[in-house]
Design a protein around this motif. Structure first.
Motif, PDB file in Angstrom:
ATOM      1  N   ASP A 177      54.437 -19.777  63.570  1.00  0.00           N
ATOM      2  CA  ASP A 177      55.645 -19.310  62.899  1.00  0.00           C
ATOM      3  C   ASP A 177      56.841 -19.919  63.640  1.00  0.00           C
ATOM      4  OD1 ASP A 177      57.454 -18.031  61.330  1.00  0.00           O
ATOM      5  OD2 ASP A 177      56.983 -15.997  62.004  1.00  0.00           O
ATOM      6  N   ASP A 178      56.926 -21.231  63.560  1.00  0.00           N
ATOM      7  CA  ASP A 178      57.897 -21.982  64.351  1.00  0.00           C
ATOM      8  C   ASP A 178      58.464 -23.109  63.492  1.00  0.00           C
ATOM      9  OD1 ASP A 178      58.714 -24.257  66.281  1.00  0.00           O
ATOM     10  OD2 ASP A 178      58.439 -22.566  67.647  1.00  0.00           O
ATOM     11  N   GLN A 179      59.716 -23.009  63.197  1.00  0.00           N
ATOM     12  CA  GLN A 179      60.372 -23.938  62.276  1.00  0.00           C
ATOM     13  C   GLN A 179      60.200 -25.394  62.665  1.00  0.00           C
ATOM     14  OE1 GLN A 179      64.897 -25.241  62.089  1.00  0.00           O
ATOM     15  NE2 GLN A 179      64.672 -23.115  61.453  1.00  0.00           N
ATOM     16  N   ARG A 180      60.563 -25.745  63.881  1.00  0.00           N
ATOM     17  CA  ARG A 180      60.546 -27.153  64.283  1.00  0.00           C
ATOM     18  C   ARG A 180      59.112 -27.670  64.424  1.00  0.00           C
ATOM     19  NH1 ARG A 180      65.098 -29.404  66.751  1.00  0.00           N
ATOM     20  NH2 ARG A 180      63.910 -31.351  66.520  1.00  0.00           N
ATOM     21  N   ALA A 181      58.182 -26.807  64.879  1.00  0.00           N
ATOM     22  CA  ALA A 181      56.791 -27.238  65.026  1.00  0.00           C
ATOM     23  C   ALA A 181      56.170 -27.546  63.666  1.00  0.00           C
ATOM     24  CB  ALA A 181      55.977 -26.172  65.753  1.00  0.00           C
ATOM     25  N   VAL A 182      56.390 -26.680  62.693  1.00  0.00           N
ATOM     26  CA  VAL A 182      55.770 -26.850  61.375  1.00  0.00           C
ATOM     27  C   VAL A 182      56.450 -27.968  60.583  1.00  0.00           C
ATOM     28  CG1 VAL A 182      55.275 -25.715  59.176  1.00  0.00           C
ATOM     29  CG2 VAL A 182      54.934 -24.476  61.336  1.00  0.00           C
ATOM     30  N   MET A 183      57.772 -28.007  60.643  1.00  0.00           N
ATOM     31  CA  MET A 183      58.478 -29.129  60.017  1.00  0.00           C
ATOM     32  C   MET A 183      58.050 -30.445  60.664  1.00  0.00           C
ATOM     33  SD  MET A 183      60.744 -28.451  57.544  1.00  0.00           S
ATOM     34  CE  MET A 183      62.067 -29.657  57.725  1.00  0.00           C
ATOM     35  N   GLY A 184      57.880 -30.407  61.982  1.00  0.00           N
ATOM     36  CA  GLY A 184      57.454 -31.598  62.697  1.00  0.00           C
ATOM     37  C   GLY A 184      56.081 -32.070  62.271  1.00  0.00           C
ATOM     38  N   MET A 185      55.179 -31.117  61.998  1.00  0.00           N
ATOM     39  CA  MET A 185      53.838 -31.460  61.537  1.00  0.00           C
ATOM     40  C   MET A 185      53.909 -32.217  60.209  1.00  0.00           C
ATOM     41  SD  MET A 185      50.643 -28.886  60.646  1.00  0.00           S
ATOM     42  CE  MET A 185      51.611 -27.984  59.416  1.00  0.00           C
ATOM     43  N   ALA A 186      54.719 -31.733  59.281  1.00  0.00           N
ATOM     44  CA  ALA A 186      54.855 -32.392  57.977  1.00  0.00           C
ATOM     45  C   ALA A 186      55.502 -33.767  58.128  1.00  0.00           C
ATOM     46  CB  ALA A 186      55.678 -31.512  57.040  1.00  0.00           C
ATOM     47  N   LEU A 187      56.509 -33.863  59.004  1.00  0.00           N
ATOM     48  CA  LEU A 187      57.171 -35.146  59.231  1.00  0.00           C
ATOM     49  C   LEU A 187      56.210 -36.163  59.834  1.00  0.00           C
ATOM     50  CD1 LEU A 187      60.569 -33.747  60.541  1.00  0.00           C
ATOM     51  CD2 LEU A 187      60.294 -35.160  58.494  1.00  0.00           C
ATOM     52  N   LYS A 188      55.392 -35.712  60.783  1.00  0.00           N
ATOM     53  CA  LYS A 188      54.407 -36.599  61.397  1.00  0.00           C
ATOM     54  C   LYS A 188      53.377 -37.072  60.364  1.00  0.00           C
ATOM     55  CE  LYS A 188      55.101 -37.218  65.864  1.00  0.00           C
ATOM     56  NZ  LYS A 188      55.258 -38.586  66.425  1.00  0.00           N
ATOM     57  N   GLU A 199      68.241 -36.647  55.342  1.00  0.00           N
ATOM     58  CA  GLU A 199      68.012 -35.570  54.376  1.00  0.00           C
ATOM     59  C   GLU A 199      66.910 -35.909  53.384  1.00  0.00           C
ATOM     60  OE1 GLU A 199      70.389 -32.615  51.278  1.00  0.00           O
ATOM     61  OE2 GLU A 199      71.499 -34.159  52.397  1.00  0.00           O
ATOM     62  N   THR A 200      66.833 -37.165  52.953  1.00  0.00           N
ATOM     63  CA  THR A 200      65.796 -37.559  51.995  1.00  0.00           C
ATOM     64  C   THR A 200      64.410 -37.353  52.587  1.00  0.00           C
ATOM     65  OG1 THR A 200      67.252 -39.200  50.969  1.00  0.00           O
ATOM     66  CG2 THR A 200      64.876 -39.452  50.611  1.00  0.00           C
ATOM     67  N   ARG A 201      64.250 -37.749  53.850  1.00  0.00           N
ATOM     68  CA  ARG A 201      62.955 -37.584  54.506  1.00  0.00           C
ATOM     69  C   ARG A 201      62.651 -36.111  54.764  1.00  0.00           C
ATOM     70  NH1 ARG A 201      62.611 -42.627  58.882  1.00  0.00           N
ATOM     71  NH2 ARG A 201      62.468 -44.275  57.292  1.00  0.00           N
ATOM     72  N   LEU A 202      63.658 -35.332  55.076  1.00  0.00           N
ATOM     73  CA  LEU A 202      63.440 -33.900  55.299  1.00  0.00           C
ATOM     74  C   LEU A 202      63.036 -33.208  54.000  1.00  0.00           C
ATOM     75  CD1 LEU A 202      66.372 -33.108  57.747  1.00  0.00           C
ATOM     76  CD2 LEU A 202      63.936 -33.186  58.280  1.00  0.00           C
ATOM     77  N   GLN A 203      63.591 -33.655  52.886  1.00  0.00           N
ATOM     78  CA  GLN A 203      63.196 -33.096  51.599  1.00  0.00           C
ATOM     79  C   GLN A 203      61.759 -33.493  51.261  1.00  0.00           C
ATOM     80  OE1 GLN A 203      64.682 -30.854  49.864  1.00  0.00           O
ATOM     81  NE2 GLN A 203      66.661 -30.844  50.921  1.00  0.00           N
ATOM     82  N   GLU A 204      61.341 -34.686  51.666  1.00  0.00           N
ATOM     83  CA  GLU A 204      59.940 -35.080  51.505  1.00  0.00           C
ATOM     84  C   GLU A 204      59.028 -34.128  52.272  1.00  0.00           C
ATOM     85  OE1 GLU A 204      58.674 -39.267  51.841  1.00  0.00           O
ATOM     86  OE2 GLU A 204      60.801 -39.733  52.085  1.00  0.00           O
ATOM     87  N   ALA A 205      59.442 -33.806  53.516  1.00  0.00           N
ATOM     88  CA  ALA A 205      58.651 -32.895  54.344  1.00  0.00           C
ATOM     89  C   ALA A 205      58.581 -31.515  53.704  1.00  0.00           C
ATOM     90  CB  ALA A 205      59.267 -32.800  55.741  1.00  0.00           C
ATOM     91  N   LYS A 206      59.674 -31.099  53.103  1.00  0.00           N
ATOM     92  CA  LYS A 206      59.699 -29.807  52.401  1.00  0.00           C
ATOM     93  C   LYS A 206      58.674 -29.785  51.274  1.00  0.00           C
ATOM     94  CE  LYS A 206      62.682 -27.210  49.242  1.00  0.00           C
ATOM     95  NZ  LYS A 206      64.045 -27.161  48.638  1.00  0.00           N
ATOM     96  N   GLN A 207      58.601 -30.848  50.491  1.00  0.00           N
ATOM     97  CA  GLN A 207      57.646 -30.902  49.391  1.00  0.00           C
ATOM     98  C   GLN A 207      56.206 -30.897  49.908  1.00  0.00           C
ATOM     99  OE1 GLN A 207      58.607 -30.421  46.273  1.00  0.00           O
ATOM    100  NE2 GLN A 207      60.676 -30.299  47.133  1.00  0.00           N
ATOM    101  N   GLN A 345      71.056 -27.235  60.311  1.00  0.00           N
ATOM    102  CA  GLN A 345      71.343 -26.367  59.166  1.00  0.00           C
ATOM    103  C   GLN A 345      70.406 -26.671  58.009  1.00  0.00           C
ATOM    104  OE1 GLN A 345      75.528 -26.624  58.210  1.00  0.00           O
ATOM    105  NE2 GLN A 345      76.150 -26.415  60.355  1.00  0.00           N
ATOM    106  N   LEU A 346      70.087 -27.948  57.831  1.00  0.00           N
ATOM    107  CA  LEU A 346      69.163 -28.329  56.767  1.00  0.00           C
ATOM    108  C   LEU A 346      67.753 -27.854  57.092  1.00  0.00           C
ATOM    109  CD1 LEU A 346      68.622 -29.732  54.115  1.00  0.00           C
ATOM    110  CD2 LEU A 346      68.537 -31.925  55.326  1.00  0.00           C
ATOM    111  N   TYR A 347      67.356 -27.973  58.348  1.00  0.00           N
ATOM    112  CA  TYR A 347      66.059 -27.440  58.781  1.00  0.00           C
ATOM    113  C   TYR A 347      65.985 -25.936  58.489  1.00  0.00           C
ATOM    114  CZ  TYR A 347      64.277 -31.525  61.394  1.00  0.00           C
ATOM    115  OH  TYR A 347      63.769 -32.753  61.759  1.00  0.00           O
ATOM    116  N   ASP A 348      67.054 -25.215  58.821  1.00  0.00           N
ATOM    117  CA  ASP A 348      67.093 -23.760  58.587  1.00  0.00           C
ATOM    118  C   ASP A 348      66.899 -23.450  57.108  1.00  0.00           C
ATOM    119  OD1 ASP A 348      67.536 -23.210  61.254  1.00  0.00           O
ATOM    120  OD2 ASP A 348      69.707 -22.988  61.047  1.00  0.00           O
TER     121      ASP A 348
END
Length: 356
Positions: A177-188, A199-207, A345-348
């Motif tokens: 339950d960790d924002q940067r760890a889980v977002m980081g997993m998707a980014l990796k 932002e485009t890449r972060l939105q990819e990670a969100k999807q 802020q976008l990560y949040d």
């Protein structure tokens, strides 16, 4: 990253802390430096990160009452310490969060001259970019986040993050339950840095994370090993020490060091700006950095230890456990979280949308 064994601060305690802060400002019971002389230390730390035996030894040695409270994420800790008079004397923050707190003026400088055991910390953990000269932080522990798999339940090959998206694993995953760890997993998984700001890449990670949601049974940063051990989850994205503890209790739980590269972190002691008992906080840090005490902590909660003298005392089975002390080639592929400025802020926002 970390047995919540002491109860959280009660409402009465919080009021008492607030009152203590006011009294300190008025000079009541103060020494020459204005610090209150009552024997109290208010600690804010990750759960399952400090054995009760160590706190009891500190209390007995210094005649101090330790009020101990825990949090589950760096962001939760930041929110609590952003309140003007939190009452905490010491907290533990990951490297990127130290930098954020420095930028926000939430920390005060630490007197390293009051911490002679600082000499026990290995050079590779000192004077890092997030806090040059260790003005505001002192290393505590370090580690990683990795994949743990119950091989009695999962027969499919798993080599990295990408495999966690397999539809066969529906409702099977416990993840941090960790924002940067889980977002980081998707980014990796996508081949990007865990510190991506685009932002485009972060939105990819969100999807990608939205696609993963059916497989997620629970978010847990406190004790994710529990769900693996009791069979509620068959795969976990967990702290390395949690994976090691799960394997000790249930050998069918095996490690996977993701081929995309691991998230590596370093946790550090910090002293909040308005800490009412700074000197006691520095005494506590020095106590923790005693090699015998530091080794006792690692034997109880096997996170990697930056204390070179403590390493000589830690159980050999922990030193040789690759979930705790990573092979050099794996370390070289790892990545530390960094300060990302306004992109936070976008990560949040993305994290809030995923969690909803």
């Amino acid at each position: 990253m970390r047995m919540t064994w002491l109860k959280p601060l009660t409402i009465l305690t919080i009021f008492a802390l607030a009152a203590a802060s006011v009294l300190a400002g008025c000079g009541s019971k103060s020494g020459s430096d204005g610090e209150k002389q009552d024997k109290v230390l208010n600690v804010f730390n990750w759960s399952e990160y400090l054995p009760e035996s160590v706190v009891e030894k500190f209390e007995n040695q210094y005649g101090v009452k330790v009020n101990y409270n825990t949090y589950s994420s760096n962001e939760e800790m930041l929110a609590k310490l952003s309140v003007g008079s939190s009452g905490y004397d010491i907290a533990v923050a990951s490297e990127f969060m130290v930098e954020i707190m420095i930028h926000q003026g939430l920390l005060q400088e630490i007197g390293l001259n009051h911490i002679p055991n600082f000499k026990n910390i290995g050079g590779e953990f000192k004077n890092l970019a997030f806090d040059p000269g260790n003005k505001f932080s002192v290393p505590y522990m370090w580690g990683d986040a990795m994949i743990a798999v119950d091989r009695d339940k999962v027969k499919e090959p798993i080599t990295g993050y990408k495999d966690l998206w397999n539809p066969k694993f529906k409702n099977s995953l416990v993840i941090l339950d960790d924002q940067r760890a889980v977002m980081g997993m998707a980014l990796k998984k996508l081949g990007y840095s865990i510190n991506e700001k685009d932002e485009t890449r972060l939105q990819e990670a969100k999807q990608e994370l939205k696609k993963l949601l059916p497989n997620i049974k629970a978010y847990d940063s406190d004790s994710p090993k529990t769900m693996l051990i009791n069979g509620e989850a068959s795969i976990g994205y967990v702290w390395g020490a949690e994976a090691a503890l799960a394997h000790r209790e249930k050998p069918s739980i095996q490690y996977v060091l993701p081929e995309e590269g691991l998230y590596i972190w370093q946790d550090n002691f910090v002293i909040p700006k308005n800490a009412p008992h700074k000197k006691m906080a520095e005494t506590f840090i020095n106590f923790i950095l005693d090699p015998n005490i530091s080794a006792e902590i690692s034997d109880a909660f096997p996170y990697a230890n930056p204390n070179t003298e403590a390493l000589k005392l830690i159980d050999k089975s922990i030193i040789e456990d690759i979930a705790v002390y990573l092979p050099n080639d794996i370390l070289a592929k790892g990545e530390h979280l960094a300060y990302i400025g306004e992109a936070a802020q976008l990560y949040d926002r993305i994290w809030s949308e995923i969690k909803q």
